[in-house]
Design a protein around this motif. Structure first.
Motif, short mmCIF file in Angstrom:
data_model
loop_
_atom_site.label_atom_id
_atom_site.label_comp_id
_atom_site.label_asym_id
_atom_site.label_seq_id
_atom_site.Cartn_x
_atom_site.Cartn_y
_atom_site.Cartn_z
N ILE A 20 0.88 -1.17 0.00
CA ILE A 20 0.00 0.00 0.00
C ILE A 20 0.91 1.22 0.00
N LEU A 21 0.78 2.03 -1.03
CA LEU A 21 1.71 3.12 -1.25
C LEU A 21 0.97 4.45 -1.40
N PRO A 22 1.00 5.29 -0.39
CA PRO A 22 0.51 6.65 -0.60
C PRO A 22 1.39 7.32 -1.66
N LEU A 23 0.79 8.08 -2.55
CA LEU A 23 1.53 8.71 -3.64
C LEU A 23 2.71 9.52 -3.11
N ILE A 24 2.46 10.29 -2.06
CA ILE A 24 3.52 11.01 -1.36
C ILE A 24 3.26 10.88 0.14
N SER A 25 4.27 11.15 0.92
CA SER A 25 4.10 11.13 2.37
C SER A 25 3.27 12.35 2.76
N ASN A 26 2.03 12.10 3.20
CA ASN A 26 1.13 13.19 3.51
C ASN A 26 0.14 12.73 4.58
N GLU A 27 -0.06 13.54 5.58
CA GLU A 27 -0.95 13.17 6.69
C GLU A 27 -2.38 12.90 6.24
N LYS A 28 -2.81 13.49 5.14
CA LYS A 28 -4.17 13.27 4.65
C LYS A 28 -4.33 11.90 4.00
N GLY A 57 8.11 5.84 -7.75
CA GLY A 57 8.81 4.91 -8.64
C GLY A 57 9.79 4.03 -7.89
N LYS A 58 10.53 4.61 -6.96
CA LYS A 58 11.47 3.82 -6.17
C LYS A 58 10.74 2.86 -5.25
N ARG A 59 9.60 3.29 -4.72
CA ARG A 59 8.83 2.38 -3.86
C ARG A 59 8.21 1.25 -4.66
N TYR A 60 7.74 1.53 -5.89
CA TYR A 60 7.26 0.46 -6.77
C TYR A 60 8.39 -0.53 -7.03
N ALA A 61 9.57 -0.02 -7.38
CA ALA A 61 10.71 -0.88 -7.68
C ALA A 61 11.08 -1.75 -6.48
N ARG A 62 11.06 -1.15 -5.29
CA ARG A 62 11.41 -1.91 -4.08
C ARG A 62 10.42 -3.05 -3.85
N THR A 63 9.14 -2.79 -4.00
CA THR A 63 8.16 -3.86 -3.77
C THR A 63 8.23 -4.91 -4.88
N ASP A 64 8.53 -4.49 -6.11
CA ASP A 64 8.71 -5.45 -7.20
C ASP A 64 9.88 -6.38 -6.92
N GLN A 65 10.96 -5.83 -6.41
CA GLN A 65 12.18 -6.62 -6.19
C GLN A 65 12.01 -7.64 -5.07
N ILE A 66 11.12 -7.40 -4.12
CA ILE A 66 10.93 -8.37 -3.04
C ILE A 66 9.74 -9.28 -3.27
N VAL A 84 -8.73 3.90 -5.61
CA VAL A 84 -7.28 3.75 -5.58
C VAL A 84 -6.84 3.13 -6.90
N THR A 85 -5.54 3.09 -7.11
CA THR A 85 -4.99 2.43 -8.29
C THR A 85 -4.42 1.09 -7.86
N LEU A 86 -4.81 0.03 -8.55
CA LEU A 86 -4.29 -1.31 -8.29
C LEU A 86 -3.27 -1.62 -9.36
N ARG A 87 -2.08 -2.02 -8.94
CA ARG A 87 -0.98 -2.32 -9.85
C ARG A 87 -0.57 -3.77 -9.68
N GLU A 88 -0.33 -4.45 -10.78
CA GLU A 88 0.08 -5.86 -10.78
C GLU A 88 1.54 -5.94 -11.22
N VAL A 89 2.37 -6.67 -10.47
CA VAL A 89 3.81 -6.65 -10.68
C VAL A 89 4.24 -7.16 -12.06
#
Length: 93
Positions: A20-28, A57-66, A84-89
């Motif tokens: 689960i990846l918030p687009l940016i780090s944001n309290e909302k 992009g880096k967080r997508y890459a990190r989750t893809d790699q693991i 939300v957006t659902l992404r498949e590896v």
């Protein structure tokens, strides 16, 4: 072009099924990510939230790699429409 590196685990054997990846780090955005995590855990779906300050992009890459097969991206539109957006590896789509 850079080659994309990822670990292809079938969802049935992947220890973590969904990031689960918030687009940016944001309290909302964080409460929506937390709610999604709780809902998925109730359904028995293991999750990982990545709220680090790195780019999406880096967080997508990190989750893809693991080997996490699915990713859910929470963005500012999620605040308005609860979508939300659902992404498949395998396809990165």
């Amino acid at each position: 072009d850079e080659k994309r590196t990822y670990l292809n685990l079938r969802p049935g054997i992947a220890p973590v099924k969904c990031s689960i990846l918030p687009l940016i780090s944001n309290e909302k955005l964080n409460p929506i990510a937390d709610r999604i995590r709780k809902d998925l855990l109730k359904l028995g779906v293991s999750t990982k939230i990545d709220m680090t300050g790195t780019t999406i992009g880096k967080r997508y890459a990190r989750t893809d790699q693991i080997g996490i097969p699915f990713g859910i991206t929470v963005d500012f539109e999620s605040l308005e429409d609860n979508a939300v957006t659902l992404r498949e590896v395998d396809t990165a789509k």
